[in-house]
Design an enzyme around this catalytic site. Structure first.
Site, short mmCIF file in Angstrom:
data_model
loop_
_atom_site.label_atom_id
_atom_site.label_comp_id
_atom_site.label_asym_id
_atom_site.label_seq_id
_atom_site.Cartn_x
_atom_site.Cartn_y
_atom_site.Cartn_z
N HIS A 181 -25.59 -59.46 -19.02
CA HIS A 181 -24.70 -59.68 -20.16
C HIS A 181 -23.39 -58.90 -20.05
O HIS A 181 -22.47 -59.13 -20.82
CB HIS A 181 -25.42 -59.37 -21.49
N ASP A 212 -31.90 -60.38 -17.36
CA ASP A 212 -30.71 -59.59 -17.69
C ASP A 212 -30.32 -58.62 -16.57
O ASP A 212 -29.94 -57.47 -16.82
CB ASP A 212 -30.92 -58.82 -18.99
N SER A 291 -25.01 -50.29 -21.32
CA SER A 291 -25.72 -51.42 -20.71
C SER A 291 -25.51 -51.46 -19.21
O SER A 291 -24.37 -51.42 -18.72
CB SER A 291 -25.22 -52.73 -21.33
#
Length: 436
Positions: A181, A212, A291
């Site tokens: 993402h 992911d 992230s």
């Protein structure tokens, strides 16, 4: 008038007067000296003094001073007249003044320090730094020092703006792992910022939206790859560090513990892919920008990829850390990364059955369909069976089954406990890779 007449101008005390007769002077007669002359006007009874030296003269004779040839009187200096000081006097006065001033200053300083305004000596004397300050390799500071050179910031420019996340070096030839993402929606290019502030262009090698995970490649040699740990060996309570660039604050390290293991969840943006996580839950502070960064254990080995956080804010608002962060287990992330580097895409692990809807009352997940040649069918499972546990993990929602199956590598053998009617049974299922 009676008494002595003092108005006629005669005084017996004047020189030339005759001494009084024996027994005292006659009335009106001055006293006389030893030779018959008049005595000194200052001591009329000196000759009669019993303590007097009989051979001493009766009068004190003061010799006259020498007479100068000019006959002029000797000049007399006025003691009150101002005088000009000499050089010696100036130096002497200055020296004395300096000594007095120094003594006074020392006295005042001592008095001040001994008084209410005293400045005490701060801190205690220590001969050697304590163990916690020596930053041993196994300390948190030692772990951070080991990991930071391998952590990067990833920036991806797109029509919607610039996306920023974190990543870490996994090979010396420039492969970097991050979240899908972070690079999703971009042109397949990224700018990688290293720990020392230098930058390099990167190319997205491949990505797997459902797990992911994405891999970026930069052309730079001499990079330091991370050391991988074993996420299956983690236990709740193990200390961990989250490293990355939260809120654009590069090279940030936060500490926490493993709060839970195999926390299953489903996430995704509207219109985007659905992502499944059987995640490592931690209370280390993780925010937007973390992230794709590594979650490392107490030895500095990567055990997870920080991916998502829970938030209490409404949709569309900026979320922040509340002590609930989740990382992809590194055993899963490493397998996906190897697939992407080797083939450009990742294999997905499947059980060969379809689930949907919600959980079953009383616990479990109902199989809505079973593929005839799939792993579940090969193990004897049928449509309508209710899966209660997968390798000991309870099933309460369809997400639990999908997320846990994706965690395992294709070819793994798992134990499935299921219910068919009122009977409970167990089956060993050999998971397979998706044909896609």
């Amino acid at each position: 008038m009676g008494g002595t007449d003092v108005t006629d101008g005669w005084d017996w005390r004047q020189p030339g007067g005759s001494p009084p007769p024996a027994g005292g002077p006659a009335p009106g007669q001055p006293p006389q000296g030893a030779g018959g002359g008049t005595t000194s006007p200052w001591w009329s009874d000196a000759l009669a003094d019993p303590w007097r030296d009989p051979y001493a003269p009766a009068a004190v004779v003061v010799p006259a001073g020498p007479v100068t040839g000019s006959g002029e009187p000797e000049p007399v200096t006025d003691p009150d007249a101002p005088t000009r000081p000499g050089l010696r006097q100036v130096v002497l006065v200055s020296l004395i003044t300096a000594l007095l001033a120094g003594s006074l200053g020392s006295a005042l300083t001592y008095a001040f320090l001994r008084g209410g305004g005293a400045v005490p000596t701060l801190g205690a004397q220590s001969g050697q730094a304590p163990a916690l300050a020596q930053r041993k390799p196994e300390s948190l500071a030692g772990v951070a020092e080991k990991v930071l050179p391998s952590v990067v910031t990833v920036r991806v420019a797109s029509l919607g703006g610039t996306s920023e996340g974190s990543g870490f070096v996994v090979s010396a030839d420039g492969h970097i792992v991050t979240n899908d993402h972070v690079v999703a929606g971009g042109p397949g290019k990224a700018t990688v910022v290293f720990n020392d502030g230098s930058t390099a262009p990167g190319t997205v090698v491949g990505q797997d939206p459902e797990s992911d995970i994405a891999v970026i490649k930069v052309s730079r040699s001499g990079l330091k790859p991370v050391e991988f740990g074993d996420s299956d060996a983690l236990a709740v309570g193990d200390p961990v560090l989250a490293v990355g660039s939260p809120l654009s604050l590069a090279n940030t390290v936060t500490a926490g513990i493993v709060s839970a293991l195999d926390r299953t969840m489903m996430a995704g943006e509207p219109g985007g892919p659905t992502r499944y996580y059987a995640a490592i839950q931690t209370d280390a502070a993780v925010n937007h920008g973390n992230s794709g960064g590594p979650l490392v254990d107490g030895a500095g080995r990567v055990v997870g990829v920080n991916s998502t956080i829970k938030s209490l804010v409404a949709d569309g608002q900026e979320a922040g850390n509340i002590g609930l962060a989740f990382a992809i287990p590194i055993n899963q992330a490493k397998r996906v990364t190897e697939d992407i580097i080797g083939t450009g895409k990742a294999r997905r692990t499947v059980i060969g059955a379809q689930v949907g809807g919600t959980g079953v009352s009383g616990g479990g997940v109902r199989l809505n369909g079973v593929e005839p040649a799939g792993p579940a069918a090969a193990a004897g499972l049928r449509t309508g069976d209710v899966v209660l546990r997968l390798d000991g993990h309870p099933m309460n929602d369809p997400t639990d089954l999908v997320a846990l199956v994706r965690k395992y590598a294709p070819g793994s053998v798992v134990t499935v406990e299921y219910r068919r009617g009122s009977n409970r049974q167990n089956a060993s299922v050999t998971l397979a890779a998706d044909a896609k």
